[in-house]
Design an enzyme around this catalytic site. Structure first.
Site, PDB file in Angstrom:
ATOM      1  N   ASP A  70      -7.051  -1.574  -4.532  1.00 57.76           N
ATOM      2  CA  ASP A  70      -8.092  -1.224  -3.559  1.00 57.76           C
ATOM      3  C   ASP A  70      -9.056  -0.192  -4.138  1.00 57.76           C
ATOM      4  O   ASP A  70     -10.269  -0.279  -3.934  1.00 57.76           O
ATOM      5  CB  ASP A  70      -7.471  -0.660  -2.282  1.00 57.76           C
ATOM      6  CG  ASP A  70      -6.566  -1.639  -1.565  1.00 57.76           C
ATOM      7  OD1 ASP A  70      -6.761  -2.862  -1.716  1.00 57.76           O
ATOM      8  OD2 ASP A  70      -5.656  -1.173  -0.858  1.00 57.76           O
ATOM      9  N   ASP A 121       0.856  -1.186   0.000  1.00 59.15           N
ATOM     10  CA  ASP A 121       0.000   0.000   0.000  1.00 59.15           C
ATOM     11  C   ASP A 121       0.890   1.233   0.000  1.00 59.15           C
ATOM     12  O   ASP A 121       1.991   1.211   0.562  1.00 59.15           O
ATOM     13  CB  ASP A 121      -0.909   0.027   1.228  1.00 59.15           C
ATOM     14  CG  ASP A 121      -2.048  -0.975   1.147  1.00 59.15           C
ATOM     15  OD1 ASP A 121      -2.434  -1.358   0.026  1.00 59.15           O
ATOM     16  OD2 ASP A 121      -2.565  -1.361   2.205  1.00 59.15           O
TER      17      ASP A 121
END
Length: 170
Positions: free
Chosen positions: A141, A123
């Protein structure tokens, strides 16, 4: 009569490839250029910050000890398979649902590769206000979120003609 790939939602599978490539290329760039927790400020409310997510959304189950990696792998494979079957059965003209399903599949596969290769998801997109940071996320995401919003939107605002197209395919 079964739909050909050109007439079915499978015609939209290029979105899966696009999301998957954008996600994986961005993550490879982060891995090659950032140390863990390194952060680069881009805007007064936005950073690129490399973090590892061992869980799911909002780091759900990230401290579970490792078994969650395989649970999330099964979930990603299961949902990707189910949505692909649904794409095969619906008309290519149902653009909202086809786009939604392919965004979710592309995102699920992007995060799946991370879990299998690294044991965690990379991330790096970090929005914040003052000292409050939204949980970091990635392109996969984002695609999953947008796909989910489109599915909900379609379920509430599906026009009568689109419902008829769905019924014809069944």
């Amino acid at each position: 009569m079964p739909l050909t790939w050109k007439d079915s939602g499978l015609r939209w599978y290029w979105v899966v490839v696009l999301v998957f490539l954008a996600d994986q290329l961005s993550k490879q760039w982060v891995l090659a250029n950032f140390d863990l927790f390194e952060s680069v400020k881009l805007l007064p409310f936005f950073n690129f910050t490399y973090v590892r997510n061992y869980g799911a959304a909002f780091s759900f189950l990230s401290e579970a000890g490792g078994w969650q990696r395989w649970l999330f792998t099964l979930v990603a494979v299961g949902f990707s398979t189910l949505l692909t079957v649904w794409l095969r059965k619906q008309s290519a003209s149902l653009w909202k649902l086809n786009l939604a399903y392919t965004l979710v599949i592309g995102g699920a596969l992007g995060n799946l590769i991370d879990r299998l290769m690294h044991g965690f998801v990379v991330d790096f997109i970090d929005f914040y206000w003052g000292k409050s940071h939204y949980p970091a996320f990635n392109i996969a995401d984002s695609a999953i979120f947008i796909g989910a919003v489109l599915i909900i939107w379609d379920s509430f605002f599906n026009s009568k003609s689109e419902q008829d197209k769905t019924e014809e395919v069944k």
